[in-house]
Design a protein around this motif. Structure first.
Motif, PDB file in Angstrom:
ATOM      1  N   ASP A  11       0.837  -1.207   0.000  1.00 10.81           N
ATOM      2  CA  ASP A  11       0.000   0.000   0.000  1.00 10.81           C
ATOM      3  C   ASP A  11       0.870   1.255   0.000  1.00 10.81           C
ATOM      4  O   ASP A  11       0.608   2.209  -0.726  1.00 10.81           O
ATOM      5  N   LYS A  12       1.924   1.249   0.819  1.00 12.97           N
ATOM      6  CA  LYS A  12       2.853   2.380   0.881  1.00 12.97           C
ATOM      7  C   LYS A  12       3.553   2.559  -0.461  1.00 12.97           C
ATOM      8  O   LYS A  12       3.730   3.684  -0.929  1.00 12.97           O
ATOM      9  N   LEU A  13       3.920   1.459  -1.088  1.00 15.14           N
ATOM     10  CA  LEU A  13       4.553   1.510  -2.399  1.00 15.14           C
ATOM     11  C   LEU A  13       3.628   2.193  -3.408  1.00 15.14           C
ATOM     12  O   LEU A  13       4.068   3.059  -4.171  1.00 15.14           O
ATOM     13  N   ASN A  14       2.357   1.839  -3.396  1.00 18.25           N
ATOM     14  CA  ASN A  14       1.386   2.454  -4.300  1.00 18.25           C
ATOM     15  C   ASN A  14       1.242   3.953  -4.033  1.00 18.25           C
ATOM     16  O   ASN A  14       1.131   4.752  -4.966  1.00 18.25           O
ATOM     17  N   ALA A  19       2.566   9.432  -5.664  1.00 21.31           N
ATOM     18  CA  ALA A  19       3.148  10.719  -5.280  1.00 21.31           C
ATOM     19  C   ALA A  19       4.294  11.113  -6.203  1.00 21.31           C
ATOM     20  O   ALA A  19       4.577  12.306  -6.356  1.00 21.31           O
ATOM     21  N   SER A  20       4.923  10.140  -6.831  1.00 18.59           N
ATOM     22  CA  SER A  20       6.046  10.440  -7.720  1.00 18.59           C
ATOM     23  C   SER A  20       5.605  11.054  -9.040  1.00 18.59           C
ATOM     24  O   SER A  20       6.439  11.426  -9.862  1.00 18.59           O
ATOM     25  N   LYS A  21       4.307  11.195  -9.223  1.00 18.55           N
ATOM     26  CA  LYS A  21       3.779  11.747 -10.471  1.00 18.55           C
ATOM     27  C   LYS A  21       3.433  13.235 -10.382  1.00 18.55           C
ATOM     28  O   LYS A  21       3.153  13.859 -11.401  1.00 18.55           O
ATOM     29  N   ARG A  28       9.152  14.484  -6.588  1.00 18.59           N
ATOM     30  CA  ARG A  28       8.862  13.354  -7.478  1.00 18.59           C
ATOM     31  C   ARG A  28      10.033  12.387  -7.500  1.00 18.59           C
ATOM     32  O   ARG A  28       9.847  11.169  -7.413  1.00 18.59           O
ATOM     33  N   ASP A  29      11.247  12.912  -7.590  1.00 13.09           N
ATOM     34  CA  ASP A  29      12.439  12.072  -7.610  1.00 13.09           C
ATOM     35  C   ASP A  29      12.603  11.318  -6.295  1.00 13.09           C
ATOM     36  O   ASP A  29      12.913  10.125  -6.278  1.00 13.09           O
ATOM     37  N   TYR A  30      12.374  12.009  -5.177  1.00  9.66           N
ATOM     38  CA  TYR A  30      12.477  11.376  -3.861  1.00  9.66           C
ATOM     39  C   TYR A  30      11.492  10.216  -3.731  1.00  9.66           C
ATOM     40  O   TYR A  30      11.873   9.110  -3.333  1.00  9.66           O
ATOM     41  N   TYR A  31      10.239  10.455  -4.075  1.00  6.20           N
ATOM     42  CA  TYR A  31       9.227   9.400  -3.961  1.00  6.20           C
ATOM     43  C   TYR A  31       9.497   8.251  -4.922  1.00  6.20           C
ATOM     44  O   TYR A  31       9.270   7.088  -4.586  1.00  6.20           O
ATOM     45  N   ARG A  32      10.015   8.550  -6.100  1.00  4.24           N
ATOM     46  CA  ARG A  32      10.361   7.490  -7.045  1.00  4.24           C
ATOM     47  C   ARG A  32      11.487   6.619  -6.483  1.00  4.24           C
ATOM     48  O   ARG A  32      11.414   5.399  -6.528  1.00  4.24           O
TER      49      ARG A  32
END
Length: 50
Positions: A11-14, A19-21, A28-32
């Protein structure tokens, strides 16, 4: 790792993938990068459980 823990991490991965979008490039880079690292850990945890 239990199935419930794996589900929570998925779920956290999703959330991180979504959020990376949006947001600033740095966020975006951090979340990716977070999502990529978590995905790798999940693969290892699932393979170790099999």
């Amino acid at each position: 790792m239990t199935n419930d823990q794996i589900t929570l991490l998925e779920d956290k991965l999703n959330i991180w993938r979504e959020a990376s979008k949006t947001g600033t490039f740095e966020l975006r880079d951090y979340y990716r990068r977070c999502a990529d690292a978590l995905e790798e850990c999940l693969h290892e945890a699932i393979e170790g459980k099999a």
